[in-house]
Design an enzyme around this catalytic site. Structure first.
Site, PDB file in Angstrom:
ATOM      1  N   CYS A 132      -4.308  -7.768   0.144  1.00  6.93           N
ATOM      2  CA  CYS A 132      -3.869  -8.428  -1.091  1.00  6.93           C
ATOM      3  C   CYS A 132      -5.027  -8.696  -2.038  1.00  6.93           C
ATOM      4  O   CYS A 132      -4.826  -9.085  -3.182  1.00  6.93           O
ATOM      5  CB  CYS A 132      -3.162  -9.741  -0.752  1.00  6.93           C
ATOM      6  SG  CYS A 132      -1.678  -9.495   0.249  1.00  6.93           S
ATOM      7  N   ASN A 135      -5.913 -13.078   9.250  1.00 12.16           N
ATOM      8  CA  ASN A 135      -5.646 -11.678   8.944  1.00 12.16           C
ATOM      9  C   ASN A 135      -6.886 -10.806   8.927  1.00 12.16           C
ATOM     10  O   ASN A 135      -6.791  -9.586   9.048  1.00 12.16           O
ATOM     11  CB  ASN A 135      -4.915 -11.562   7.599  1.00 12.16           C
ATOM     12  CG  ASN A 135      -5.579 -12.357   6.506  1.00 12.16           C
ATOM     13  OD1 ASN A 135      -5.740 -13.574   6.613  1.00 12.16           O
ATOM     14  ND2 ASN A 135      -5.974 -11.686   5.438  1.00 12.16           N
ATOM     15  N   THR A 187       4.959 -13.979   1.668  1.00 15.63           N
ATOM     16  CA  THR A 187       4.468 -14.672   0.477  1.00 15.63           C
ATOM     17  C   THR A 187       5.559 -15.554  -0.116  1.00 15.63           C
ATOM     18  O   THR A 187       5.314 -16.716  -0.472  1.00 15.63           O
ATOM     19  CB  THR A 187       3.981 -13.656  -0.577  1.00 15.63           C
ATOM     20  OG1 THR A 187       2.830 -12.970  -0.069  1.00 15.63           O
ATOM     21  CG2 THR A 187       3.610 -14.349  -1.878  1.00 15.63           C
ATOM     22  N   ALA A 227       8.203  -8.562   8.022  1.00 15.44           N
ATOM     23  CA  ALA A 227       8.585  -7.484   8.935  1.00 15.44           C
ATOM     24  C   ALA A 227       7.577  -6.351   8.993  1.00 15.44           C
ATOM     25  O   ALA A 227       7.368  -5.743  10.046  1.00 15.44           O
ATOM     26  CB  ALA A 227       9.954  -6.938   8.537  1.00 15.44           C
ATOM     27  N   HIS A 228       6.960  -6.048   7.862  1.00 15.69           N
ATOM     28  CA  HIS A 228       6.106  -4.858   7.836  1.00 15.69           C
ATOM     29  C   HIS A 228       4.794  -5.040   8.592  1.00 15.69           C
ATOM     30  O   HIS A 228       4.034  -4.088   8.750  1.00 15.69           O
ATOM     31  CB  HIS A 228       5.827  -4.416   6.393  1.00 15.69           C
ATOM     32  CG  HIS A 228       4.835  -5.252   5.650  1.00 15.69           C
ATOM     33  ND1 HIS A 228       3.559  -4.813   5.375  1.00 15.69           N
ATOM     34  CD2 HIS A 228       4.929  -6.488   5.109  1.00 15.69           C
ATOM     35  CE1 HIS A 228       2.909  -5.747   4.687  1.00 15.69           C
ATOM     36  NE2 HIS A 228       3.724  -6.768   4.513  1.00 15.69           N
ATOM     37  N   THR A 249      21.521 -11.100  -3.262  1.00 11.60           N
ATOM     38  CA  THR A 249      22.206 -10.265  -2.281  1.00 11.60           C
ATOM     39  C   THR A 249      21.257  -9.840  -1.176  1.00 11.60           C
ATOM     40  O   THR A 249      20.152  -9.359  -1.438  1.00 11.60           O
ATOM     41  CB  THR A 249      22.796  -9.017  -2.955  1.00 11.60           C
ATOM     42  OG1 THR A 249      23.688  -9.432  -3.998  1.00 11.60           O
ATOM     43  CG2 THR A 249      23.541  -8.155  -1.962  1.00 11.60           C
TER      44      THR A 249
END
Length: 398
Positions: free
Chosen positions: A328, A153, A72, A202-203, A239
């Site tokens: 979502c 999706n 997103t 990644a998930h 970070t």
């Protein structure tokens, strides 16, 4: 038995990925931007992770991959970055997308419309695929960006990204694809498809949640969405979550290996087809968009007379996780927008149930799911006031 069939919403972290991540929580925990050895100790595995990401999508050495929080964020970075780079600071004022994009794309485009940007939403055909010729016909001299998902999706339908990429290259229009549902399902090659940007998370391929990536081709502009630091070459402040970055790299490495992609094509697809065939034995059930040209793990099935939300309740009571569509939008009880885009009637638009498998599903799990689904359909149709249920005529199917 518990059976998870909602892998397009998220996946379990591969145990091998988890093992690679563990040292970066309590042992190798330095800030990678620090000059001391605690920070420098993170660098070898971060470099390895980036190498895996480049290899997984066949990015060139001179291209860039920015680590983000999720797809997103990656999508918003491209769309809003194009707005700044080529619309506010240029003479272009037009974006092309499709009617069935993920909300991360659609909502960002809707926002730009409030800022005066023209957006063209192209329809899909009866098979749920966007025809490349529509993109070519929609491009004008004002077009700043074409953004089209690689795989849907909800239906799993695969879009003609290679053809669209050639059109965009020929016309000089920047091309972005949301590849969230593509990676780990079939080979993704950004060079072959002439892509300027792709987004991924990644998930969706057995990596950790909370980390994604944005591929940026050399020479393509990208105005940062987040300012405040020099991380990621100044393209994404904040970070870096080293553990998650390492996890995403390893998840990409495992998911895009030749062996893993062959397993998806030859084994996961067979389990999906077995589940699908058993459901289609029931009367008045259809696969939305048909069976061709889709990812090997996904099926979106409409079961007339059965509300999708009711089916999910029955499945959940029996230990099975599935979905009515995009996670979502899972709390939105309006008709499924993808089914509306297909032109489904008002009743069918509420009956879609998505089953999405992974390499961790077993045949025993699918056999159990078939029994539960068949029993749930019989029960729910028997309670439905909108479905003319005739037990004798359907007896053999149920």
């Amino acid at each position: 038995m518990e059976v998870y069939l909602d892998n397009n919403a998220t996946t379990m972290v591969d145990p091998k990925v988890y093992e690679e991540m563990k040292p970066f929580f309590c042992d190798i925990y330095g800030n990678p931007n620090s000059l001391h050895k605690f920070g420098a100790g993170t660098h070898p595995k971060m470099v390895e992770a980036l190498d895996f990401l480049y290899e997984g999508i066949n990015a060139a050495d001179e291209d860039d991959i920015i680590i983000t929080g999720n797809a997103t964020e990656s999508n918003n970075t491209v769309i809003k970055g194009i707005w700044v780079d080529k619309i506010l600071n240029g003479d272009k004022n037009h974006i092309i997308t499709s009617e069935v994009e993920h909300p991360a794309i659609t909502a960002a485009c809707k926002f730009l419309e409030t800022q005066g940007v023209k957006v063209t939403y192209l329809p899909v055909n009866e098979e749920g695929i966007l025809e490349a010729s529509l993109v070519r016909d929609a491009i004008t001299e004002e077009t700043a960006l074409v953004t089209i998902m690689w795989a849907n999706n909800e239906t799993g339908k695969i879009f003609p990204i290679k053809e669209i990429g050639l059109i965009c290259k020929t016309t000089g229009v920047a091309f972005h694809s949301d590849a969230t549902q593509a990676i780990g399902k079939f080979p993704v090659d950004v060079q072959e498809c002439n892509l300027d940007y792709i987004s991924f998370s990644a998930h969706k391929f057995h990596g950790p949640k909370g980390v994604g990536g944005l591929y940026v081709k050399k020479g393509s502009e990208v105005t940062p969405l987040l300012h405040g630091g020099e991380q990621m070459g100044g393209n994404r402040a904040g970070t870096v979550d080293v553990a998650s970055m390492v996890g995403m790299g390893w998840a990409m490495h495992l998911a895009t290996s030749t062996m893993a992609l062959a397993y998806e094509k030859n084994h996961v697809s067979k389990l999906r087809d077995k589940l699908e065939a058993a459901i289609l034995e029931l009367p008045e059930t259809i696969v939305i968009g048909g069976k061709e040209n889709r990812t090997p793990n996904t099926t979106l099935i409409s079961i007339r007379g059965v509300e999708g939300e009711s089916m999910l309740w029955d499945l959940n009571q029996n230990g099975i996780g599935a979905s009515t569509g995009s996670a979502c939008a899972s709390e939105d009880l309006e008709a499924n927008p993808v089914m509306n885009a297909f032109g489904s009637d008002s009743e069918l638009a509420h009956t879609g149930v998505r089953f999405s498998l992974s390499r961790f599903n077993t045949e025993e799990q699918i056999d159990y799911a078939i029994k539960v689904v068949q029993g749930a359909v019989k029960r729910l149709r028997g309670l439905s006031s909108s479905y003319a249920y005739a037990p004798e005529s359907h007896k053999s199917a149920l």
